[in-house]
Write a protein that holds these residues in place. Structure first.
Motif, short mmCIF file in Angstrom:
data_model
loop_
_atom_site.label_atom_id
_atom_site.label_comp_id
_atom_site.label_asym_id
_atom_site.label_seq_id
_atom_site.Cartn_x
_atom_site.Cartn_y
_atom_site.Cartn_z
N TRP A 1 -2.21 7.17 4.93
CA TRP A 1 -2.44 5.76 4.60
C TRP A 1 -3.74 5.58 3.83
O TRP A 1 -3.82 4.76 2.90
CB TRP A 1 -2.45 4.95 5.89
N ASP B 1 -4.43 -1.87 -1.20
CA ASP B 1 -3.02 -1.51 -1.34
C ASP B 1 -2.44 -1.16 0.03
O ASP B 1 -3.00 -0.35 0.77
CB ASP B 1 -2.87 -0.30 -2.28
N ASN B 2 -1.32 -1.77 0.35
CA ASN B 2 -0.65 -1.55 1.63
C ASN B 2 -1.56 -1.79 2.83
O ASN B 2 -1.37 -1.21 3.89
CB ASN B 2 -0.08 -0.12 1.71
N SER C 1 -4.60 -0.87 3.19
CA SER C 1 -5.40 0.32 3.51
C SER C 1 -6.89 0.05 3.51
O SER C 1 -7.68 0.97 3.72
CB SER C 1 -5.08 1.47 2.54
N GLN D 1 2.36 -1.63 6.47
CA GLN D 1 2.73 -1.04 5.18
C GLN D 1 4.04 -1.59 4.63
O GLN D 1 4.22 -1.67 3.41
CB GLN D 1 2.83 0.48 5.31
N PRO E 1 4.30 -6.84 3.65
CA PRO E 1 3.10 -7.46 3.05
C PRO E 1 3.05 -8.97 3.24
O PRO E 1 2.01 -9.58 3.01
CB PRO E 1 3.21 -7.08 1.57
#
Length: 385
Positions: free
Chosen positions: A89, A207-208, A210, A279, A282
């Protein structure tokens, strides 16, 4: 005087000193129906039934506790799976689990630094980072908040062979973020490593989800990445992520890792489920960001002393301890729980309400909060009339 009386007298003096300055902390029991705007469950996953069920299933499968430290017999396959998932991740080679974020920061700094090390910390870093530097025995200096020029000046003066720059990713009391790019540049200029504690960014930013470091900045830029599991991920514990050499070193030398029982396997199972949700869905972050924008619009319309933060942490700087406690008490009467933050957690004269938003909040919840804050303003105006 008996020894016990001397000790009780010492405790009483410390208590009186804190109480006289309005800095004595109390634990309140949260009543049913209270709206929580004080916690760090940013995505609402602590109450997600899928995460709860994963925890229950983990307990049924692996038991209620690990039974030993990771290096004895407490490192179970669910821990290994979670560490591998966290490494993927964050775009790192490996990750290492800790029981709490505080223990992670203590352990990393104690394992990496010694008397031949210079540690440079942002002035507003979390207490665990400051305490970790003290525990390490390193030479520690604090640079002005988010001031790369001051950091560079302090590093220029250092003759230490090993240098470590340390910063929160998102600052827990102000809600603003570190300038990762500039910190990385300054660190590389001085052949230093950069450590980021992304406790309040993981799951929320990037992103995601992270974090503010995540996959955008690799191990070459941010060699040491710390994240917590008990905030946006809704469970408990923490992790350190980096290259294989770093993680192996921490495994061997971090006393807060070596000498403590491993995380309960049920927590690891719940965290794996939470990570899957972060993940794959969103929309939780989208809803959280919409809540932040909605609150900020309403707060600005009321003329509240809003900061520039665009994260879930929305502090209202009120200045004095008395004023902060008064506003918090008024909000409590309206069924709203908000953090009343006073020194020494924040600098003198910067007491504040620490409002935190979550994806669990709806528009009506935020409207209730704004109405409560407006009531605080009206009550204050009446007193001064």
């Amino acid at each position: 005087m008996p020894v016990s009386d001397a000790w009780h007298q010492r405790l009483a003096q410390a208590r009186l000193s804190r109480q006289q300055t309005q800095r004595w902390r109390t634990r309140g029991v949260v009543a049913a129906g209270t709206l929580d705007f004080a916690g760090n469950d940013y995505l609402g996953l602590a109450q997600d039934p899928r995460v709860s069920e994963a925890q229950a299933e983990g307990a049924r499968r692996f038991g209620s506790g690990a039974g030993a430290s990771h290096l004895v017999s407490g490192h179970l396959e669910i821990h290994e799976a979670l560490e591998n998932a966290l490494a993927r991740w964050t775009g790192r080679q490996r990750a290492l689990l800790f029981s709490t974020g505080y223990m992670a920061n203590l352990g990393v700094l104690q394992a990496l630094a010694n008397a031949d090390t210079a540690i440079f910390q942002d002035r507003l870093n979390h207490a665990s980072l400051l305490d970790g530097a003290t525990l390490s025995g390193a030479r520690s200096r604090r640079f002005h908040h988010r001031d790369a020029n001051d950091l560079n000046r302090l590093m220029d003066r250092s003759q230490c062979s090993h240098k470590l720059v340390v910063s929160d990713g998102v600052f827990s009391m102000d809600g603003d973020g570190a300038d990762i790019a500039t910190l990385a540049q300054v660190s590389q200029r001085h052949r230093a490593w950069l450590m980021i504690d992304d406790a309040h960014g993981v799951g929320v930013l990037g992103d995601n989800g992270s974090g503010c470091v995540g996959t955008r900045w690799g191990s070459a830029d941010v060699p040491v990445l710390v994240g917590t599991l008990g905030k946006a991920l809704g469970t408990a514990g923490a992790f350190v992520a980096g290259d294989a050499a770093l993680i192996e070193h921490i495994t061997q030398f971090a006393r807060s890792y070596v000498y403590t029982t491993a995380q309960p396997p049920s927590i690891a199972a719940a965290t794996l489920k939470a990570l899957e949700i972060v993940q794959g869905e969103p929309e939780h972050r989208d809803h959280l960001n919409a809540n932040i924008a909605y609150f900020r619009r309403g707060a600005l319309q009321l003329g509240l002393p809003l900061s520039t933060s665009t994260t879930p942490i929305q502090p209202l700087l009120l200045g004095s301890e008395d004023r902060t406690l008064g506003w918090a008490a008024t909000l409590a009467k309206h069924g709203l729980q908000v953090g009343a933050i006073r020194p020494p957690t924040v600098p003198n004269g910067e007491a504040r309400l620490r409002i935190t938003l979550s994806a669990r909040h709806g528009r009506r919840d935020i409207d209730r909060l704004l109405e409560g804050l407006n009531a605080c303003q009206r009550a204050e105006a009446t007193c001064h009339a």
